[in-house]
Design a protein around this motif. Sequence first.
Motif, PDB file in Angstrom:
ATOM      1  N   CYS A 290       0.809  -1.196  -0.141  1.00 11.65           N
ATOM      2  CA  CYS A 290       0.144  -0.015  -0.205  1.00 11.65           C
ATOM      3  C   CYS A 290       0.889   1.334   0.016  1.00 11.65           C
ATOM      4  CB  CYS A 290      -1.142  -0.020   1.242  1.00 11.65           C
ATOM      5  SG  CYS A 290      -2.276  -1.129   1.161  1.00 11.65           S
ATOM      6  N   LEU A 291       1.979   1.197   0.702  1.00 12.90           N
ATOM      7  CA  LEU A 291       2.905   2.499   0.844  1.00 12.90           C
ATOM      8  C   LEU A 291       3.487   2.451  -0.739  1.00 12.90           C
ATOM      9  CD1 LEU A 291       4.493   1.991   4.279  1.00 12.90           C
ATOM     10  CD2 LEU A 291       2.871   3.459   3.697  1.00 12.90           C
ATOM     11  N   PHE A 292       3.688   1.473  -1.428  1.00 12.58           N
ATOM     12  CA  PHE A 292       4.338   1.787  -2.737  1.00 12.58           C
ATOM     13  C   PHE A 292       3.385   2.487  -3.672  1.00 12.58           C
ATOM     14  CE2 PHE A 292       7.996  -1.509  -1.544  1.00 12.58           C
ATOM     15  CZ  PHE A 292       9.144  -0.166  -1.745  1.00 12.58           C
ATOM     16  N   LYS A 293       2.109   1.918  -3.460  1.00 12.24           N
ATOM     17  CA  LYS A 293       1.064   2.420  -4.388  1.00 12.24           C
ATOM     18  C   LYS A 293       0.641   3.780  -4.139  1.00 12.24           C
ATOM     19  CE  LYS A 293      -0.643  -2.361  -4.714  1.00 12.24           C
ATOM     20  NZ  LYS A 293      -1.665  -3.291  -4.255  1.00 12.24           N
ATOM     21  N   LEU A 294       0.827   4.157  -2.965  1.00  8.52           N
ATOM     22  CA  LEU A 294       0.501   5.523  -2.350  1.00  8.52           C
ATOM     23  C   LEU A 294       1.772   6.502  -3.036  1.00  8.52           C
ATOM     24  CD1 LEU A 294      -0.700   5.155   1.109  1.00  8.52           C
ATOM     25  CD2 LEU A 294      -2.154   5.952  -0.800  1.00  8.52           C
ATOM     26  N   MET A 295       2.814   6.128  -3.066  1.00  8.20           N
ATOM     27  CA  MET A 295       3.930   6.851  -3.613  1.00  8.20           C
ATOM     28  C   MET A 295       3.661   7.030  -5.171  1.00  8.20           C
ATOM     29  SD  MET A 295       7.521   5.538  -1.585  1.00  8.20           S
ATOM     30  CE  MET A 295       7.258   3.860  -1.839  1.00  8.20           C
ATOM     31  N   THR A 296       3.103   6.061  -5.895  1.00  9.83           N
ATOM     32  CA  THR A 296       2.860   6.322  -7.302  1.00  9.83           C
ATOM     33  C   THR A 296       1.714   7.467  -7.517  1.00  9.83           C
ATOM     34  OG1 THR A 296       0.996   4.732  -7.463  1.00  9.83           O
ATOM     35  CG2 THR A 296       3.127   3.789  -7.880  1.00  9.83           C
ATOM     36  N   TYR A 297       1.031   7.651  -6.374  1.00 11.87           N
ATOM     37  CA  TYR A 297       0.090   8.976  -6.628  1.00 11.87           C
ATOM     38  C   TYR A 297       0.620  10.292  -6.090  1.00 11.87           C
ATOM     39  CZ  TYR A 297      -3.399   5.720  -8.346  1.00 11.87           C
ATOM     40  OH  TYR A 297      -4.247   4.841  -9.088  1.00 11.87           O
TER      41      TYR A 297
END
Length: 337
Positions: A290-297
Motif C-alpha cells: 500500500c505504501l508503494f502504491k500511495l507513492m505512485t500518486y
Amino acid sequence: MWKRKERDDDNHSSKITTSGQNSSDDNNGILDYVKQEFDKLPQEEQEFVYRDLYGTEEIFDENVDPTFVPQKLQELDNAIEQLVATKREAYDLATLHCPEYVNSCRLKFLRATSFDVQKAAKRMFKYWELKVQLWGAEVACQGKIKLDDLDEDDMVSLRSGGARLLSGKDRAGRGILWFRSMDYKYTAHDNMLRAVWFMVMQATDDVEIQKRGLITIGYGVGPFKLNQWDRDLAKQIVNMIIKALPVRAIGGHQCYDDVKLKCIMPLIMVFTGKTIRQRIRLHSGSHSDCLFKLMTYGIPMDVLPVDFDGNIEIDNHLQWIEECREGQNDSLEYSFT
C-alpha cells in the motif's frame, strides 16, 4: 486562464476509473461497473479526474486580474443576501455576533467551491448550522474553534490519532487527512466530528491548502474487526468535509488487507458523492504494498505515520496538538452578547 469546473455531487452510481486500481479482489464486479461508467464520461471530465488524482491540476491564478477576488466577494455577498434558505438562522446569528470572523472566512469558501458563489453561499450556511449544532451558539460565535473549546472526550478522540492532519503534504502541495478507524476513540460521534472539524479548520489556515485542497487516506491495513467501522460516523465525517467545511476535498485512497474491509469499501464509495467517488482509489495488500502504491500518486512515504512493518507513529501528531495549543492565543475571540 484555465479554471477548474465545479461539479455537483449526487447519490447516483459510482464513477471512478480503475486504472491503477486493484481489481483482483472481491470488488471486481463494482470496479468493472464503475470503470464502464467512467469510460462514458466526456474526455475533458476524465482528464479532470486524472489531474486531481495525480496532482497535476493547474491551479487557477486568482491574482492575474486584481479585480477578480473583490468582484467574487461582492457576488458572494449578493448571493447570500438573495438566497432564501430555511437553515440560515445560524449564519445570521454569526453575522450578528462575530461579523469580522464571518467575513474573514469568505475567501476560503470561494476557493473551496472554485469561486462558484452560489455553492459558496450554501456551504457557508451549512458550516454555521453544523458549527452551532456541534458547539452551541455561544462557542460557535466566538470565532475560530480552539483546543480549549474541545471537551475531555473530544481531546481523547483528537489524541487517539485515528484521524489526523499530517504535517507533510503530497507532491502537489495538497494537505493530507489520515483516517484509521481501528484507532478511533470516542464516547459519542460528536467527539470525533469536533476533532476532525478542528483539524480541517487548522488546515484551512494554510493558503496553499485553500487553493490546492486536501486528499484523504483511509488506512485499514492490519487486524480489523467489524465493530471498528462505524458506518454512520464515517458518513457524517465525509458529509461534513465535502458539504460544510471550507476546503476542497480532491479525492481519497483506501488501503486495506482484511477480507471484511473488501466488503465495506463499496459502501464507502456509495455515500461520498459522485464527484469524490470518481477520485477514490482502492489499494489492497500488505503495508509495503500500500505504501508503494500511495507513492505512485505523489504521496511520499516520509509524511505517513506508518512504516513497512506496520508500526504506527503517534509522536508527531501529539506534538502538532501542543503546537496548536501554543498558538491558540493568537486567535481573535468575539463576545456572545
